[in-house]
Scaffold this active site. Sequence first.
Site, PDB file in Angstrom:
ATOM      1  N   TYR A 110      15.284  30.212   8.898  1.00 33.65           N
ATOM      2  CA  TYR A 110      14.051  30.864   9.343  1.00 33.65           C
ATOM      3  C   TYR A 110      14.003  30.939  10.862  1.00 33.65           C
ATOM      4  O   TYR A 110      14.315  29.964  11.561  1.00 33.65           O
ATOM      5  CB  TYR A 110      12.837  30.060   8.877  1.00 33.65           C
ATOM      6  CG  TYR A 110      12.477  30.245   7.421  1.00 33.65           C
ATOM      7  CD1 TYR A 110      12.247  31.510   6.893  1.00 33.65           C
ATOM      8  CD2 TYR A 110      12.338  29.143   6.598  1.00 33.65           C
ATOM      9  CE1 TYR A 110      11.898  31.676   5.562  1.00 33.65           C
ATOM     10  CE2 TYR A 110      11.974  29.290   5.263  1.00 33.65           C
ATOM     11  CZ  TYR A 110      11.759  30.565   4.754  1.00 33.65           C
ATOM     12  OH  TYR A 110      11.408  30.723   3.452  1.00 33.65           O
ATOM     13  N   MET A 122      11.248  24.364   3.232  1.00 32.20           N
ATOM     14  CA  MET A 122      10.496  23.504   2.309  1.00 32.20           C
ATOM     15  C   MET A 122      11.423  22.742   1.354  1.00 32.20           C
ATOM     16  O   MET A 122      11.263  21.540   1.143  1.00 32.20           O
ATOM     17  CB  MET A 122       9.489  24.337   1.497  1.00 32.20           C
ATOM     18  CG  MET A 122       8.585  23.470   0.635  1.00 32.20           C
ATOM     19  SD  MET A 122       7.466  24.401  -0.415  1.00 32.20           S
ATOM     20  CE  MET A 122       6.383  25.164   0.778  1.00 32.20           C
ATOM     21  N   LYS A 178       0.845  -1.207   0.000  1.00 28.97           N
ATOM     22  CA  LYS A 178       0.000   0.000   0.000  1.00 28.97           C
ATOM     23  C   LYS A 178       0.879   1.257   0.000  1.00 28.97           C
ATOM     24  O   LYS A 178       2.076   1.180   0.320  1.00 28.97           O
ATOM     25  CB  LYS A 178      -0.907  -0.022   1.242  1.00 28.97           C
ATOM     26  CG  LYS A 178      -0.148   0.018   2.579  1.00 28.97           C
ATOM     27  CD  LYS A 178      -1.059  -0.310   3.752  1.00 28.97           C
ATOM     28  CE  LYS A 178      -0.283  -0.272   5.070  1.00 28.97           C
ATOM     29  NZ  LYS A 178      -1.083  -0.788   6.196  1.00 28.97           N
ATOM     30  N   ARG A 225     -10.094  -0.388  15.626  1.00 23.27           N
ATOM     31  CA  ARG A 225      -9.821   0.501  14.491  1.00 23.27           C
ATOM     32  C   ARG A 225     -10.735   0.146  13.329  1.00 23.27           C
ATOM     33  O   ARG A 225     -11.499   0.966  12.865  1.00 23.27           O
ATOM     34  CB  ARG A 225      -8.342   0.399  14.094  1.00 23.27           C
ATOM     35  CG  ARG A 225      -7.953   1.376  13.006  1.00 23.27           C
ATOM     36  CD  ARG A 225      -6.483   1.298  12.648  1.00 23.27           C
ATOM     37  NE  ARG A 225      -6.116   0.046  11.995  1.00 23.27           N
ATOM     38  CZ  ARG A 225      -4.967  -0.136  11.348  1.00 23.27           C
ATOM     39  NH1 ARG A 225      -4.070   0.837  11.303  1.00 23.27           N
ATOM     40  NH2 ARG A 225      -4.689  -1.294  10.782  1.00 23.27           N
TER      41      ARG A 225
HETATM   42  C1  LIG Z   1      -0.360  -1.790   6.918  1.00 24.61           C
HETATM   43  C2  LIG Z   1      -0.946  -3.070   7.373  1.00 24.61           C
HETATM   44  C3  LIG Z   1      -0.153  -4.220   7.493  1.00 24.61           C
HETATM   45  C4  LIG Z   1       1.347  -4.191   7.362  1.00 24.61           C
HETATM   46  O1  LIG Z   1       1.886  -3.821   8.619  1.00 24.61           O
HETATM   47  P1  LIG Z   1       3.457  -3.711   8.879  1.00 24.61           P
HETATM   48  O2  LIG Z   1       3.537  -3.331  10.299  1.00 24.61           O
HETATM   49  O3  LIG Z   1       3.949  -2.646   7.956  1.00 24.61           O
HETATM   50  O4  LIG Z   1       4.047  -5.041   8.583  1.00 24.61           O
HETATM   51  C5  LIG Z   1      -0.774  -5.419   7.770  1.00 24.61           C
HETATM   52  N1  LIG Z   1      -2.120  -5.476   7.980  1.00 24.61           N
HETATM   53  C6  LIG Z   1      -2.908  -4.383   7.914  1.00 24.61           C
HETATM   54  C7  LIG Z   1      -4.348  -4.514   8.168  1.00 24.61           C
HETATM   55  C8  LIG Z   1      -2.353  -3.150   7.624  1.00 24.61           C
HETATM   56  O5  LIG Z   1      -3.125  -2.059   7.589  1.00 24.61           O
END
Ligand SMILES: *Cc1c(COP(=O)(O)O)cnc(C)c1O
Length: 386
Positions: A271, A319, A46, A145
Amino acid sequence: MAASVLSSPADRAGAVLTVDLAALAENWRLLKRRAGAACDVGAVVKADAYGLGLEPVARTLKAAGCATFYVAHLDEGLALRPILGAGPRIVVMHGPNPGTERDFAAHGLIPVLSTVGQVRSWRSFAMANDVLMDSLVQIDTGMNRLGLTPAEFTALMNDPDGFVGLTPLALMSHLACAEIPAHPLNKQQYERFTSALSAFRLKFADVKGSLANSSGLFLDKALHYDLARPGAALYGVNPTPSSPNPMIPVVRLSAKILQVRRVDAASPVGYGATFQALDGAKLATVSMGYADGLLRSWGVSGHAYIDDLRVRVAGRVSMDLTTFDVSDAPDSALGPSAMVDILGTRQTVDDLAKASGTIGYEILTALGRRYHRRYLPAPGSSAAQK
Ligand SMILES: *Cc1c(COP(=O)(O)O)cnc(C)c1O
């Protein structure tokens, strides 16, 4: 880029991000060996493979033998399908938004169903269209969650039509504290998951279990189940933060020095004039800032390297620019092709995260789009031709 541009991307960019695809493949094999033969070790790709580039990462992992890929969004799955071809499984963890079910079916994308609404609409879609397609059902086991609550899962289980029309591949849940092995929630989630899985198997005898992320694969083997979903560890983030990192670093990041200056008298830098350079100090400004993923919070006490020399950030990260106090660097190390190493063997993703007050995940996914990206090939793979 227009054909009239004569310089190379490497020459134009302000910084170079190197992704070691051989290390990536080796990290997947390392997790695969840990998990044992019965566990399908997939890859979570992802968010553009945690910022490292979906296409080269996915191709490399497929060549290494990975057969199940996980993304968050439908669009990510749609982008991934032509990269992988028809074979590998693609699981879309956020499941179908209303009205998108047909795209899952058309592209062979496996939805994770996490709400009663998603279960219902997938069920009606599958029955109306005579679709016999895998899905994953996600339950919440204590993280609160995403996933069916215990009450919703029980209600669906007790309803004879609750899961009718589904052909689930697996029951899934997610660990909240996998990187803290002694955390009591791990055992609780394990127990809740095991009991829900046994119940689910009374309806669907062959259904698999999926619980472990990267850190989950470093907990007791009982928590690995059948489908593991590692992400961060593949990209070199330490899945066992309280012990040395078992993974191989995958990312290096070096910024070009745009200008070196010597201040004639004690003077402020950047800055807000928050940093005082001493009389005679040497400063180097690099072509990289928070728009490239260097967090402003890193500026407070961060450092980087010129060869083996540690140089500290001088003043605020802007930036597009960051200044370092390079007073201790010999002029010979500050020549026209000199680079400041932000990530590499001397400062890992986890080190940079700690210095920025965050975690490696956020460092990787914040990596900017303006780098020249170099992909070091994995042996025997065509993934790096880019
Ligand atoms: C992002 C995610 C993972 C991967 O988790 P890592 O800690 O990066 O290995 C696995 N399962 C779900 C549901 C996730 O959202």
